[in-house]
Design a protein around this motif. Structure first.
Motif, PDB file in Angstrom:
ATOM      1  N   SER A   2       0.850  -1.084   0.336  1.00  0.00           N
ATOM      2  CA  SER A   2      -0.340   0.322  -0.550  1.00  0.00           C
ATOM      3  C   SER A   2       1.106   0.993   0.144  1.00  0.00           C
ATOM      4  N   LYS A   3       0.427   2.117  -0.713  1.00  0.00           N
ATOM      5  CA  LYS A   3       1.333   3.662  -0.807  1.00  0.00           C
ATOM      6  C   LYS A   3       0.596   4.561   0.067  1.00  0.00           C
ATOM      7  N   ARG A   4      -0.423   4.439   1.039  1.00  0.00           N
ATOM      8  CA  ARG A   4      -0.823   4.769   1.527  1.00  0.00           C
ATOM      9  C   ARG A   4      -0.646   4.430   3.332  1.00  0.00           C
ATOM     10  N   LEU A   5      -0.088   5.655   4.034  1.00  0.00           N
ATOM     11  CA  LEU A   5       0.168   6.102   4.912  1.00  0.00           C
ATOM     12  C   LEU A   5      -1.374   5.212   5.924  1.00  0.00           C
ATOM     13  N   SER A   6      -0.990   4.465   7.416  1.00  0.00           N
ATOM     14  CA  SER A   6      -2.323   4.688   8.099  1.00  0.00           C
ATOM     15  C   SER A   6      -2.483   5.814   9.007  1.00  0.00           C
ATOM     16  N   THR A   7      -3.346   5.973   9.583  1.00  0.00           N
ATOM     17  CA  THR A   7      -4.059   7.116  10.173  1.00  0.00           C
ATOM     18  C   THR A   7      -3.248   7.517  11.226  1.00  0.00           C
ATOM     19  N   GLN A   8      -2.479   5.998  11.915  1.00  0.00           N
ATOM     20  CA  GLN A   8      -1.606   6.087  13.133  1.00  0.00           C
ATOM     21  C   GLN A   8      -0.099   6.879  12.978  1.00  0.00           C
ATOM     22  N   SER A   9       0.530   6.127  11.594  1.00  0.00           N
ATOM     23  CA  SER A   9       1.472   6.973  10.667  1.00  0.00           C
ATOM     24  C   SER A   9       1.134   8.293  10.917  1.00  0.00           C
ATOM     25  N   THR A  10      -0.458   9.000  10.244  1.00  0.00           N
ATOM     26  CA  THR A  10      -0.323  10.023  10.212  1.00  0.00           C
ATOM     27  C   THR A  10      -0.115  11.332  11.336  1.00  0.00           C
ATOM     28  N   ILE A  11      -0.799  10.690  12.474  1.00  0.00           N
ATOM     29  CA  ILE A  11      -0.694  11.435  13.777  1.00  0.00           C
ATOM     30  C   ILE A  11       0.666  11.711  13.881  1.00  0.00           C
ATOM     31  N   LEU A  12       1.565  10.728  13.811  1.00  0.00           N
ATOM     32  CA  LEU A  12       3.103  10.973  13.894  1.00  0.00           C
ATOM     33  C   LEU A  12       3.687  11.748  13.268  1.00  0.00           C
TER      34      LEU A  12
END
Length: 188
Positions: A2-12
């Motif tokens: 997957s080329k999209r970042l997870s919600t957790q990664s986005t928060i980080l």
């Protein structure tokens, strides 16, 4: 993968952008000078936008060995570095909003380039100030180059150069930028 970042990664990424901007207001690097007449030490403290410490006293002492005066005007980086840091913070926020790994790779690459340029800049100024001494100075010493980190002896002064809080925050921001790639390496 997957080329999209997870919600957790986005928060980080949002956290890392905030910490990066906060680092502007923290000292990044410093040098402490000790001598028999200054057992408590004299400081030069470098923030991304200003110099602090006992600059006037250090300048008056450096005059005797023919070293140029330290001032905020001597370091053009202090004029634009806060803007570059803020711009990097905005790039991280854009990456978090778009949630694309390819953008995160680009941000990490820019962060690495910025770190290399920052170390080069510190080294450049240490060499310039330590080797371009006025030959007509009252006290003649051999040219010298203090280390970026560590101890050095110059005449009767012992210097200690060190990275400070802001630099540690930058290191933590870098780890926060890398974490999403590590965490999501098997996702897909």
């Amino acid at each position: 993968m997957s080329k999209r970042l997870s919600t957790q990664s986005t928060i980080l990424l949002f956290v890392s952008a905030g910490l990066l901007v906060v680092s502007i207001f923290l000292q990044w690097w410093g040098m402490k000078f000790y001598a028999p007449q200054y057992p408590q030490g004299l400081n030069i403290i470098v923030y991304p936008y200003k110099l602090a410490g006992e600059i006037d006293i250090v300048n008056s002492l450096n005059h005797y060995i023919g070293m140029a005066r330290f001032s905020e005007e001597s370091f053009p980086e202090l004029q634009y570095l806060p803007w570059i840091i803020t711009g990097m913070g905005l790039l991280i926020i854009i990456t978090a909003l778009v949630r694309r790994r390819s953008l995160l790779y680009g941000v990490i690459g820019l962060f690495i380039i910025g770190g290399i340029l920052g170390l080069y800049s510190i080294r450049y100024w240490l060499v310039k100030f330590g080797t371009e001494l006025d030959p007509m100075a009252p006290i003649t010493i051999d040219p010298f180059v203090p280390p970026i980190i560590g101890r050095n002896t110059i005449a009767n002064f012992e210097t200690i150069s060190y990275f400070s809080y802001g630099s540690f925050v930058l290191g933590f921001v870098f780890l926060l930028l890398l974490y999403p790639l590590w965490k999501e390496r098997k996702k897909g």
